[in-house]
Structure formats: C-alpha cells, structure tokens
Scaffold this motif. Structure first.
Motif, PDB file in Angstrom:
ATOM      1  N   ALA A 138      16.935  -0.636  -2.164  1.00  0.00           N
ATOM      2  CA  ALA A 138      16.019  -1.025  -3.249  1.00  0.00           C
ATOM      3  C   ALA A 138      15.625  -2.492  -3.045  1.00  0.00           C
ATOM      4  CB  ALA A 138      16.698  -0.847  -4.598  1.00  0.00           C
ATOM      5  N   ASP A 185      14.428  -2.676  -7.273  1.00  0.00           N
ATOM      6  CA  ASP A 185      15.807  -2.692  -7.767  1.00  0.00           C
ATOM      7  C   ASP A 185      15.742  -2.555  -9.294  1.00  0.00           C
ATOM      8  OD1 ASP A 185      18.268  -3.468  -8.809  1.00  0.00           O
ATOM      9  OD2 ASP A 185      18.680  -4.772  -7.092  1.00  0.00           O
ATOM     10  N   LEU A 186      16.329  -1.473  -9.789  1.00  0.00           N
ATOM     11  CA  LEU A 186      16.203  -1.183 -11.224  1.00  0.00           C
ATOM     12  C   LEU A 186      16.883  -2.246 -12.084  1.00  0.00           C
ATOM     13  CD1 LEU A 186      16.608   2.685 -11.052  1.00  0.00           C
ATOM     14  CD2 LEU A 186      14.529   1.405 -11.567  1.00  0.00           C
ATOM     15  N   GLY A 209       9.295   5.678  -5.154  1.00  0.00           N
ATOM     16  CA  GLY A 209       8.655   4.629  -5.957  1.00  0.00           C
ATOM     17  C   GLY A 209       7.992   3.577  -5.078  1.00  0.00           C
ATOM     18  N   GLU A 233       5.304   3.463  -1.849  1.00  0.00           N
ATOM     19  CA  GLU A 233       4.127   2.580  -1.770  1.00  0.00           C
ATOM     20  C   GLU A 233       4.143   1.765  -0.474  1.00  0.00           C
ATOM     21  OE1 GLU A 233       2.506   0.683  -5.291  1.00  0.00           O
ATOM     22  OE2 GLU A 233       4.294   1.308  -6.392  1.00  0.00           O
ATOM     23  N   VAL A 243       7.726   8.497  -7.451  1.00  0.00           N
ATOM     24  CA  VAL A 243       8.456   8.923  -8.661  1.00  0.00           C
ATOM     25  C   VAL A 243       7.983   8.174  -9.915  1.00  0.00           C
ATOM     26  CG1 VAL A 243      10.559   9.560  -7.391  1.00  0.00           C
ATOM     27  CG2 VAL A 243      10.303   7.220  -8.265  1.00  0.00           C
ATOM     28  N   MET A 293       9.192   7.512 -14.177  1.00  0.00           N
ATOM     29  CA  MET A 293       9.660   6.224 -14.709  1.00  0.00           C
ATOM     30  C   MET A 293       8.701   5.696 -15.785  1.00  0.00           C
ATOM     31  SD  MET A 293      12.328   5.703 -12.836  1.00  0.00           S
ATOM     32  CE  MET A 293      12.692   4.027 -13.287  1.00  0.00           C
TER      33      MET A 293
HETATM   34  C1  LIG Z   1       6.303  -0.564  -8.788  1.00  0.00           C
HETATM   35  C2  LIG Z   1       7.639  -0.114  -8.289  1.00  0.00           C
HETATM   36  C3  LIG Z   1       8.173   1.098  -9.020  1.00  0.00           C
HETATM   37  C4  LIG Z   1       9.584   1.477  -8.614  1.00  0.00           C
HETATM   38  O1  LIG Z   1       9.924   1.397  -7.477  1.00  0.00           O
HETATM   39  S1  LIG Z   1      10.649   1.975  -9.862  1.00  0.00           S
HETATM   40  C5  LIG Z   1      12.128   2.454  -8.990  1.00  0.00           C
HETATM   41  C6  LIG Z   1      12.008   3.857  -8.479  1.00  0.00           C
HETATM   42  N1  LIG Z   1      13.248   4.258  -7.859  1.00  0.00           N
HETATM   43  C7  LIG Z   1      14.215   4.923  -8.523  1.00  0.00           C
HETATM   44  O2  LIG Z   1      14.095   5.182  -9.695  1.00  0.00           O
HETATM   45  C8  LIG Z   1      15.424   5.294  -7.714  1.00  0.00           C
HETATM   46  C9  LIG Z   1      16.599   5.628  -8.618  1.00  0.00           C
HETATM   47  N2  LIG Z   1      17.707   6.095  -7.794  1.00  0.00           N
HETATM   48  C10 LIG Z   1      17.887   7.386  -7.486  1.00  0.00           C
HETATM   49  O3  LIG Z   1      17.110   8.252  -7.837  1.00  0.00           O
HETATM   50  C11 LIG Z   1      19.107   7.711  -6.675  1.00  0.00           C
HETATM   51  O4  LIG Z   1      19.999   6.618  -6.700  1.00  0.00           O
HETATM   52  C12 LIG Z   1      18.761   8.041  -5.184  1.00  0.00           C
HETATM   53  C13 LIG Z   1      17.932   6.940  -4.525  1.00  0.00           C
HETATM   54  C14 LIG Z   1      18.014   9.378  -5.151  1.00  0.00           C
HETATM   55  C15 LIG Z   1      20.074   8.179  -4.367  1.00  0.00           C
HETATM   56  O5  LIG Z   1      20.914   9.114  -4.983  1.00  0.00           O
HETATM   57  P1  LIG Z   1      22.407   9.315  -4.421  1.00  0.00           P
HETATM   58  O6  LIG Z   1      22.328   9.630  -2.971  1.00  0.00           O
HETATM   59  O7  LIG Z   1      23.066  10.279  -5.324  1.00  0.00           O
HETATM   60  O8  LIG Z   1      23.083   7.889  -4.501  1.00  0.00           O
HETATM   61  P2  LIG Z   1      23.407   7.016  -5.812  1.00  0.00           P
HETATM   62  O9  LIG Z   1      22.512   7.385  -6.934  1.00  0.00           O
HETATM   63  O10 LIG Z   1      24.868   7.046  -6.043  1.00  0.00           O
HETATM   64  O11 LIG Z   1      22.947   5.576  -5.293  1.00  0.00           O
HETATM   65  C16 LIG Z   1      23.764   4.739  -4.531  1.00  0.00           C
HETATM   66  C17 LIG Z   1      23.756   3.396  -5.197  1.00  0.00           C
HETATM   67  O12 LIG Z   1      22.440   2.864  -5.052  1.00  0.00           O
HETATM   68  C18 LIG Z   1      21.977   2.438  -6.324  1.00  0.00           C
HETATM   69  N3  LIG Z   1      20.517   2.538  -6.381  1.00  0.00           N
HETATM   70  C19 LIG Z   1      19.743   3.509  -5.871  1.00  0.00           C
HETATM   71  N4  LIG Z   1      18.457   3.246  -6.116  1.00  0.00           N
HETATM   72  C20 LIG Z   1      18.425   2.068  -6.783  1.00  0.00           C
HETATM   73  C21 LIG Z   1      17.390   1.284  -7.303  1.00  0.00           C
HETATM   74  N5  LIG Z   1      16.091   1.624  -7.158  1.00  0.00           N
HETATM   75  N6  LIG Z   1      17.723   0.134  -7.927  1.00  0.00           N
HETATM   76  C22 LIG Z   1      19.011  -0.242  -8.054  1.00  0.00           C
HETATM   77  N7  LIG Z   1      20.039   0.477  -7.575  1.00  0.00           N
HETATM   78  C23 LIG Z   1      19.742   1.628  -6.956  1.00  0.00           C
HETATM   79  C24 LIG Z   1      22.673   3.378  -7.309  1.00  0.00           C
HETATM   80  O13 LIG Z   1      22.679   2.828  -8.590  1.00  0.00           O
HETATM   81  C25 LIG Z   1      24.043   3.446  -6.683  1.00  0.00           C
HETATM   82  O14 LIG Z   1      24.761   2.280  -7.009  1.00  0.00           O
HETATM   83  P3  LIG Z   1      26.277   2.376  -7.504  1.00  0.00           P
HETATM   84  O15 LIG Z   1      27.025   2.974  -6.355  1.00  0.00           O
HETATM   85  O16 LIG Z   1      26.269   3.254  -8.701  1.00  0.00           O
HETATM   86  O17 LIG Z   1      26.658   0.950  -7.782  1.00  0.00           O
END
Ligand SMILES: CCCC(=O)SCCNC(=O)CCNC(=O)[C@H](O)C(C)(C)COP(=O)(O)OP(=O)(O)OC[C@H]1O[C@@H](n2cnc3c(N)ncnc32)[C@H](O)[C@@H]1OP(=O)(O)O
Length: 321
Positions: free
Chosen positions: A78, A117-118, A171, A175, A194, A198
């Motif tokens: 991220a 990074d969320l 996300g 892009e 995605v 969001m």
């Molecule tokens: C204009 C820009 C708009 C944007 O980009 S908004 C952001 C869009 N991205 C997201 O919402 C991604 C959210 N994350 C997810 O869906 C999942 O974490 C993902 C990437 C599918 C991976 O899933 P898994 O393989 O199950 O792994 P996990 O969830 O345990 O993730 C491992 C560690 O990585 C972290 N992580 C992943 N994506 C992140 C993000 N975007 N910001 C901050 N932290 C993030 C997650 O929180 C986890 O950390 P921790 O091990 O719990 O400390």
C-alpha cells in the motif's frame, strides 16, 4: 491567435490567451496542477511525510531499462504518504536519465499494490487533504506517463513503460497500472478498481487513463462493478498486453521480472534517441489534434533523420526480409 482559439476550444479553456499561456506553462512542467489550483508542492509533501512506511525503489540498468519497485510488503505494498513523495522523486530521477528507454513497475514480495495506505487515508479523510493528495498523485503519475509535455515535443520521460502485475493491484494500485504504456499480468493476478466498494471513484487519474486504454464501455463496467479483472478478462478487453506464467521454484525458469524484461526488450531494442522518438510520435498522435500531431511528428522526425542510427542503417544497406 486562431491556433490559440482552437487550442482553447479543444481543452475547454474559455478564458483569455493569458490564461492559455499559463496553461501552456503548466504543461511544459509536465504537471496538471500548479499554484493557480491552490497546489503547494512543499506543503503537501510535508503533510504526506507525516505518514511514513515503505519505499519506492529505482534501479537503473545499463540496458537502459529501469525497474521501479513499490516496496511496503507488510501492507501488501500500500502507498504510505512518504511513498507518494518517494514516487515523485523517482520520477524526477528518471526524467534526468537521458539514456533511459524502458521502465518496469513492479511490487515487492509477489504482489503489486493494494492502493492507498488505509491508515493514511483515515487520517486525511477530510476533502481538502484528499484533494491535495489527489493533485499530488495526478501530477506524479502524469509525469510518469509523459501525458502532457508532448504539447512542446519535449516529452520529458519518453520511455516505454510496463506494469508487471503479480498478485493484486487494487484501488490506487489498479490506477498505477494505467500510468504505464503496457500491462503484463502474471497468472493468478487481479486488477480491481475497488473504489466503489470504498465509496470512492479513482482520483489518481486512473479513470481518465482507463477510458483511453479499454474504452468507456469497458471502463464503466470495471469501475461500476468493481470487477476483478483476471488475466483472461484483461486480455479480452485490452487492459492486459500479455500474460506471464509464474515460474515454479524448482523449474529454474525465468523469473517474472526476467520475462517482463524480455517482453519489453522487443520494443526497447536499439538506440535510445530512436526509441524515445517512437514514444513521442505515438503520444502526440494520441493526445493532440491531427494537425498538431503531424507537426510534432515532423519535429521529432527531424531529430532522428540523418542521425547516427539512420546513417549507420543507410551505410549497412540493411534489408528487411
Ligand atoms: C485513490 C486511492 C484509492 C485507494 O487506493 S483506497 C484503498 C483500496 N485498497 C483496499 O481497500 C485494500 C484493503 N485490503 C484488502 O482488501 C486486503 O488486505 C488484501 C489486499 C486483499 C489482502 O488480503 P489478505 O491476503 O487476506 O491479507 P491481509 O488483509 O491480512 O493484509 C496483510 C496486511 O496488509 C495490510 N493492508 C493491506 N492493504 C492495505 C492498505 N491498502 N492499507 C493499509 N494496510 C493494508 C492489512 O491490514 C494487513 O495488515 P496486518 O497484518 O493486519 O497488520
């Protein structure tokens, strides 16, 4: 004056030639936003630096192909705030590398990038800060793709770029893939806008670029449905330009990065000035009205006609069988 009016009309600028001149000035810096839009580079950099973590790493290789790695594995790569600042600095470094021909953008540790990074997103979720981050990333990614500076035939980063997508590009990560000329998807990888999930739309320029890559119908489907684009769908709609097989550890086969370098080398083989000229004429053909694109092509042609590569080819009486 007539050209000025035509250009104003084409870019939807209804103000005076003075405003037009300011717009041209902005474009010559390769940026979409400047101080006239309330964009203060140092202020936003300082704000972004408050959210550290990860890095954007640049490797310049003798082959003229650079590798840019999004490196924040503990957060699925991220983009932290400091990584956004890093990205802008790496783009500046690339812009000053005159022998650059190609660029591969990849993620560290077998995944591409999970977007913003969320943690940072939550902290700057007010509209003002969101706008600033959006302008900063649009400027950096526009410079990466050299989309605007071709108005002056001085496209600053005339390299051919490819996003090597392994794992997930979500996300802002999705892009980022659109800020490259090509996308190679590894087997099992996914590109997914995605944003809708969001409560967002793309803000790093990803929607505008996506429409140009896959057309508005497909873009509407990808964004409106937050569709998971796998390599099959990617190829079908023109989002992906090729699919790479993830090598098994014991096989001794080329790594994904080596495969991407081989793929890219078909387009970057040859002298840097010629490759850079190819990128310039294609960009101007895509971005400019025909008459301006033709003039740009003439100007770029003038930079290679009678040049070392041209003279060498003539002397060797090369045949193209
Ligand atoms: C204009 C820009 C708009 C944007 O980009 S908004 C952001 C869009 N991205 C997201 O919402 C991604 C959210 N994350 C997810 O869906 C999942 O974490 C993902 C990437 C599918 C991976 O899933 P898994 O393989 O199950 O792994 P996990 O969830 O345990 O993730 C491992 C560690 O990585 C972290 N992580 C992943 N994506 C992140 C993000 N975007 N910001 C901050 N932290 C993030 C997650 O929180 C986890 O950390 P921790 O091990 O719990 O400390």
């Amino acid at each position: 004056m007539v050209l000025c009016a035509v250009r104003r009309q084409l870019l939807g600028c209804s103000s005076s030639c003075g405003a037009w001149a300011r717009m041209l000035q902005r474009q010559s810096s390769g940026c979409v936003y400047s101080s006239t839009h309330g964009f203060n580079l140092e202020e936003i950099k300082e704000k972004l630096q408050a959210f550290p973590g990860g890095s954007i790493d640049l490797l310049k290789q003798e082959s003229g192909i650079a590798v840019l790695t999004i490196n924040n594995p503990s957060r699925m790569n991220a983009f932290s705030g400091s990584m956004m600042v890093d990205l802008e600095e790496r783009v500046s470094q690339l812009e000053s590398w005159t022998d650059c021909k190609g660029l591969i953008v990849q993620g560290a540790a077998e995944t591409f990038c999970s977007g913003s990074d969320l943690n940072a997103v939550r902290a700057i979720s007010n509209p003002q800060d969101g706008m600033k981050m959006c302008m900063f990333m649009q400027n950096a990614l526009t410079r990466l793709l050299s989309m605007l500076t071709e108005y002056f035939t001085q496209c600053r980063l005339p390299l051919i770029s490819v996003a090597l997508v392994e794992g997930r590009a979500l996300g802002g990560g999705a892009e980022l893939t659109t800020a490259c000329d090509f996308r190679l998807m590894a087997s099992g990888s996914v590109i997914q806008f995605v944003h809708k999930h969001m409560g967002l739309v793309p803000g790093w320029g990803g929607a505008a670029r996506l429409v140009r890559i896959v057309g508005s119908q497909n873009a509407l489907k990808l964004l409106g449905g937050a569709v998971k684009a796998d390599p099959g769908l990617g190829l079908q709609i023109g989002l992906a330009d090729g699919v790479l097989e993830v090598p098994q550890a014991e096989e001794g086969a080329d790594t994904l990065l080596q495969q991407a370098e081989n793929w890219l080398s078909h387009y970057t083989k040859g002298p840097a000035p010629v490759i850079q000229a190819v990128k310039k004429v294609v960009l101007s053909g895509r971005e400019l009205p025909l008459s301006e694109a033709l003039r740009t092509e003439k100007d770029v042609f003038g930079t290679v006609w009678g040049g070392p590569a041209n003279l060498q080819a003539l002397a060797s009486k090369s045949k193209h069988k």
